[in-house]
Design a protein around this motif. Structure first.
Motif, PDB file in Angstrom:
ATOM      1  N   ARG A   1      65.263  75.603   2.926  1.00 37.27           N
ATOM      2  CA  ARG A   1      66.646  75.312   3.037  1.00 37.27           C
ATOM      3  C   ARG A   1      67.412  75.185   4.470  1.00 37.27           C
ATOM      4  O   ARG A   1      68.062  74.568   4.899  1.00 37.27           O
TER       5      ARG A   1
ATOM      6  N   GLU B   1      77.805  70.982  -0.839  1.00 36.92           N
ATOM      7  CA  GLU B   1      77.939  71.556  -1.891  1.00 36.92           C
ATOM      8  C   GLU B   1      78.733  72.814  -2.359  1.00 36.92           C
ATOM      9  O   GLU B   1      79.442  72.834  -3.172  1.00 36.92           O
ATOM     10  N   THR B   2      78.609  73.476  -1.143  1.00 34.01           N
ATOM     11  CA  THR B   2      79.910  74.650  -1.230  1.00 34.01           C
ATOM     12  C   THR B   2      81.112  74.402  -1.019  1.00 34.01           C
ATOM     13  O   THR B   2      82.263  74.509  -1.855  1.00 34.01           O
TER      14      THR B   2
ATOM     15  N   LYS C   1      70.479  73.150   5.704  1.00 33.68           N
ATOM     16  CA  LYS C   1      71.554  73.574   4.831  1.00 33.68           C
ATOM     17  C   LYS C   1      72.204  74.833   5.108  1.00 33.68           C
ATOM     18  O   LYS C   1      72.885  75.198   4.319  1.00 33.68           O
ATOM     19  N   VAL C   2      71.418  75.532   5.947  1.00 32.95           N
ATOM     20  CA  VAL C   2      72.117  76.841   6.475  1.00 32.95           C
ATOM     21  C   VAL C   2      72.674  76.833   7.862  1.00 32.95           C
ATOM     22  O   VAL C   2      73.892  77.375   8.164  1.00 32.95           O
TER      23      VAL C   2
ATOM     24  N   ARG D   1      78.646  73.235   4.539  1.00 35.07           N
ATOM     25  CA  ARG D   1      77.624  72.677   3.451  1.00 35.07           C
ATOM     26  C   ARG D   1      78.447  72.238   2.673  1.00 35.07           C
ATOM     27  O   ARG D   1      79.554  72.607   2.023  1.00 35.07           O
TER      28      ARG D   1
ATOM     29  N   THR E   1      82.682  77.466   4.265  1.00 34.26           N
ATOM     30  CA  THR E   1      81.417  76.901   3.578  1.00 34.26           C
ATOM     31  C   THR E   1      80.638  76.150   4.713  1.00 34.26           C
ATOM     32  O   THR E   1      79.295  75.907   4.269  1.00 34.26           O
ATOM     33  N   HIS E   2      80.649  76.877   6.284  1.00 33.38           N
ATOM     34  CA  HIS E   2      79.630  76.460   7.110  1.00 33.38           C
ATOM     35  C   HIS E   2      79.111  75.018   6.947  1.00 33.38           C
ATOM     36  O   HIS E   2      77.947  74.664   7.342  1.00 33.38           O
TER      37      HIS E   2
ATOM     38  N   GLY F   1      72.549  82.164   3.958  1.00 32.06           N
ATOM     39  CA  GLY F   1      71.985  80.861   3.388  1.00 32.06           C
ATOM     40  C   GLY F   1      71.366  81.032   1.882  1.00 32.06           C
ATOM     41  O   GLY F   1      70.835  80.334   1.299  1.00 32.06           O
TER      42      GLY F   1
ATOM     43  N   TYR G   1      78.480  80.210  -2.504  1.00 28.48           N
ATOM     44  CA  TYR G   1      78.316  79.398  -3.767  1.00 28.48           C
ATOM     45  C   TYR G   1      78.605  79.894  -5.041  1.00 28.48           C
ATOM     46  O   TYR G   1      79.290  79.667  -5.892  1.00 28.48           O
TER      47      TYR G   1
END
Length: 910
Positions: free
Chosen positions: A195, A72-73, A200-201, A70, A67-68, A39, A44
């Motif tokens: 996060r 933004e990733t 986000k993780v 996420r 990307t898990h 995370g 990224y």
């Protein structure tokens, strides 16, 4: 202990060679984005760098990016060419892995490969993803990848101690060492926790568990420090390599390094421990250095023991032990090494020397302080601990305090002094003979030449005797008034004194050169012998070979009789000896057992059980005492000299490491066999629980129906139920027969009853037996007419064909054709069973013959035991044939080929 005598004013050859390899490399470049925890933004950052390279015109391809979820990733993947992942069947499911072959075929300039520590699905080419990355690098493809600090192999135990979680997926440290660039992706623990809370993780449920366990602030802080320190170590190594390649004098205050100076002083052990504590406080690497100068040759055996054991203590405490040949002043040698190694802390003991000694020989401490420049010098006062002896301490190399050694021979040798006087007399005679032609002006040069010759041949002591004799002869025979020791002319006094001073200086220099040469020769000879021994040990593949090589080498180098004992249960037994010996007296056995149990010497010359005939010493490695070595020699008194004791320490350590290496290999083999046995046991249990219960349940259900409803069932239904009972009973019979056949094969009890047989008849019989299983398939038989008869066991050969046909019936869809084809190929008759199923994965063409190995093809395939093909190969090989598996070339499907040799006429007659 390492020797290092490189001139710090010249570039290091090793560093220059490493730089040349980097410039001429054909291997791709590896950059690792290293993070303290999941995370922090490694993926990224990797995609961001990849996108920048893509905009700069580099051919960039994404091999795998996780990307898990996420957003933004995932958004950063837009615009990249992404290689589709390969599908790997596994236990009825399909796993997706990076397509290594597609990446190699595409051959981009840069590949993005996420999660370096990932373990690939079974059936992949490599077990670990870092092996895939190595293959990409070998192909000249640059790679960007990501890694968390907890996946580094050497830090696995440290991370487990911090987080209480053992990470199973690890990456060898060599991967990080070979990386061209490591970039730390750092994030404050509070920001990372936030996060995590924001989802986000991990998903919310996973985030709560992570916060309660792994993602505590203390854990994250500790992992963050590990990541930064591991990267700092890498940067420090790069800096040191740059300085050595460019001959840059140090130190550069970019990191901490500690150097402790060892001497024959009894307080050297305390200095080593002080340096260890200082290095721990500074979190710095440290080195123990001994400068072997000209005075080292004159050290007594006790002093040599102290030096050797101080260096061994440094090695045991985790430092580097270095011996440096001295060619100049000791302080200059120390500082030259410190600057070349970028050392900024030098630890030295405060010597208790008289002013007269310092006036004659100088003070190393004062010279270090005056010339150290930016290097900090730690002068440590103090006294040796009362009775302290390194060998006597637990964990030392054998307890010299408890082992007597023979005194060193220090008898004065008169012969060199007599020869030095004869050489001076010869020089005097030559000078007198040449005096009428050359005058007295050259007489001193002739005498000086004789002095130099004596110094080179016999050393400083005889040379000084030659100086005295030459000076007196020069005065008596050449300075007026001659034949007296009186000097009339004051100018001749100056000439006489100058001759004497020059003779002393030249003899001193020549003597020092001789001592240095003798030290180098002695060290080279010892190193050569130890190197030869290490090569012998490296070539040993079994424990007996290692023990024999160790005992023979110790016996040859120390001229003693040797026995080596290893533990069996709670006692030690003789495993090797030179000369060969397998029995010891009770007193010797008791001493050997005491040595092993207490990790201290015992027996002849020791404080414990001195009545034994042999001296026993423990053989140690980092795992503790692994054995005992016993020595015996003719005569009374101590067996070893101090020099022999130091040599024995080195030989015993090398032998112990070799023993441990062989044992580790054996332990690994046993672990693999145990794992294989466990796998087979689980497979057998699974097979029995399924393949016995399923047909029994079918038989029981059909029989119960016939019993309860038989009168009410139509004839057709009763016939179907009876057919089910018969079919499932035959299936159960085949299963039990397979288990019995495999048991016979494993026990080596299969003895084929060979006779002349017709392959066509065996094919016909096997097809009739497998008729029910092949009832849903079309059968095509293509047997070449006129095939020769073969030497085979009809029962075993027929069973092998039945198993191959039954396998085709399982894995070929109903309505397809199963072909049996037999023909002659040279000296062989080949029989092939071809189906029209999905074929075999390339990696499975050999594994299908393993016991209990079954391919996963979905629910439509009848379950099997995974023994049929293994039994078929075993039976055919017992008859001298072979069985292979491959995929068909004309269409999808598998082909299993049985090859049997055509017997020679004399064999057929037999």
């Amino acid at each position: 202990m390492r020797d290092t005598g490189r001139d710090p004013e010249r570039p290091s050859p090793d560093a220059l060679l490493a730089a040349a390899r980097r410039e001429a490399r054909t291997r791709g470049r590896l950059k690792i984005f290293l993070g303290a925890a999941p995370g922090v933004g490694k993926t990224y950052e990797m995609l961001t760098v990849g996108r920048a390279r893509l905009r700069a015109g580099t051919d960039v391809v994404v091999g795998v990016a996780e990307t898990h979820g996420r957003a933004e990733t995932a958004a950063l993947l837009d615009g990249f060419e992404i290689v589709p992942r390969a599908s790997v069947p596994y236990h009825g499911t399909v796993l997706e892995e990076m397509d290594l072959d597609a990446l190699l075929a595409r051959r981009p300039a840069l590949a993005l490969v996420d999660e370096l520590a990932h373990t690939n699905a079974p059936g992949s080419r490599h077990r670990k993803r870092h092996q895939d990355v190595e293959e990409l690098l070998d192909a000249g493809i640059d790679v960007l990848t990501t890694l968390n600090i907890q996946h580094v192999e050497s830090l696995n135990d440290v991370v487990a101690g911090i987080t209480r979680i053992r990470v199973r997926e690890t990456v060898p440290d060599g991967i990080l060492d070979r990386a061209d660039d490591i970039e730390v992706v750092d994030l404050n623990p509070d920001d990372l926790i936030q996060r995590l809370k924001d989802g986000k993780v991990y998903v919310p449920e996973g985030a709560e568990r992570a916060l309660a366990h792994y993602f505590s602030r203390g854990n994250l802080t500790a992992l963050r420090e590990l990541a930064l320190r591991r990267t700092a170590d890498r940067v420090d190594d790069e800096l040191l390599g740059h300085m050595r390649a460019n001959a840059i004098p140090g130190p550069w205050a970019a990191g901490e390094r500690v150097l402790v100076c060892i001497s024959d002083d009894p307080r050297s052990a305390a200095l080593v421990r002080y340096a260890k504590r200082l290095a721990d406080r500074l979190h710095a690497p440290w080195t123990a250095l001994f400068v072997e100068g000209t005075r080292a040759a004159a050290l007594g055996e006790a002093a040599r023991d102290r030096v050797a054991e101080a260096l061994r203590l440094a090695d045991r405490l985790g430092g580097d032990a270095v011996t440096l040949p001295g060619g100049r002043r000791v302080a200059d040698d120390i500082l030259a090494h410190a600057r070349s190694a970028n050392v900024n802390h030098v630890v030295v003991g405060k010597a208790e020397r008289s002013w007269a000694f310092e006036l004659l020989h100088g003070s190393v401490v004062h010279d270090l302080v005056r010339r150290s420049g930016p290097i900090s010098v730690h002068v440590v006062p103090g006294e040796a601990l009362p009775g302290e002896n390194l060998r006597g301490r637990a964990g030392a190399s054998g307890g010299a305090a408890a082992v007597a050694t023979a005194p060193a021979r220090s008898r004065l040798q008169l012969r060199p002094y007599g020869l030095s006087l004869l050489a001076t007399a010869a020089g005097l005679g030559l000078a007198l003979l040449l005096q009428p032609q050359t005058g007295i002006e050259n007489a001193d040069l002739i005498l000086l030449t004789a002095v130099v010759a004596v110094a080179v041949r016999f050393g400083l002591g005889p040379a000084l005797a030659a100086v005295v004799a030459a000076s007196l002869a020069y005065n008596f025979f050449f300075l007026p008034p001659v034949y007296t020791l009186t000097i009339a002319d004051p100018t001749n006094v100056a000439a006489f004194l100058l001759f004497t001073v020059v003779a002393v200086l030249v003899s001193n220099l020549a003597g020092r050169s001789r001592r240095a040469a003798m030290i180098s020769q002695t060290r080279a000879a010892a190193t050569e012998r130890l190197y030869g021994f290490s090569r012998k040990l490296a070539a040993c593949g079994t424990l007996d070979d290692v023990l024999w090589a160790t005992s023979a080498q110790v016996a040859a180098m120390l001229r003693v009789r040797v026995v080596v004992l290893l533990p069996e249960g709670r006692t030690v037994v003789v495993r090797a000896g030179y000369p060969p010996e397998d029995r010891l007296e009770p007193a010797d056995l008791a001493a050997a057992q005491w040595t092993f149990d207490n990790d201290r010497p015992a027996g002849r010359g020791a404080d414990t059980l001195p009545g034994a005939r042999r001296l026993f010493l423990p053989m140690r490695t980092g795992r503790g005492t692994i054995g005992v070595i016993g020595l015996d020699a003719d005569g009374a008194g101590p067996i070893l000299t101090p020099e022999g004791r130091r040599l024995l320490d080195a030989l015993a350590d090398m032998g112990a490491l070799a023993i441990e290496r062989v044992r580790l290999v054996d332990d690994l083999d046993r672990a693999e066999r145990a794992a294989e046995t466990d796998r087979l046991a689980r497979a057998l249990l699974t097979s029995i629980s399924h393949d016995l219960r399923t047909p029994l349940a079918s038989v029981l259900g059909a029989a119960s129906t016939l019993r309860d409803l038989g009168a009410a069932l139509p004839d057709e239904a009763r016939g179907e139920l009876l057919a089910t009972v018969i079919e499932e009973s035959e299936r159960l019979n085949r299963f039990i027969a397979n288990l019995l056949d495999m048991t016979r094969l494993e026990a080596g009890a299969v003895a084929p009853n060979l006779s002349d047989g017709d392959m066509a008849e065996s094919v016909d019989t096997a097809l009739r037996r497998t008729g029910p299983a092949l009832s849903g398939h079309r059968i095509a038989v293509e047997v070449e007419p006129g095939l020769p008869t073969l030497r085979l066991d009809p029962v075993l050969f027929e069973q092998a064909l039945v198993n191959l046909l039954d396998n085709a019936a399982k894995y070929a869809p109903e309505g397809t054709t199963v072909t049996v084809r037999a023909d002659r190929r040279g000296a062989w008759v080949r029989l092939a069973v071809l189906d029209e199923g999905e074929g075999l994965p390339e990696a499975e063409t050999e594994r299908v013959f393993d016991k209990f190995h079954r391919l996963r093809k979905g629910d439509r395939v009848r379950a099997g035991t995974g023994l049929g093909l293994a039994i078929a190969r075993g039976f055919v090989e017992a008859m001298g044939g072979t069985v292979t598996a491959a995929n068909r070339r004309d269409r999808p499907g598998a082909v299993f080929t049985v090859s049997m040799p055509i017997p020679a006429p004399e064999d057929r007659a037999a």
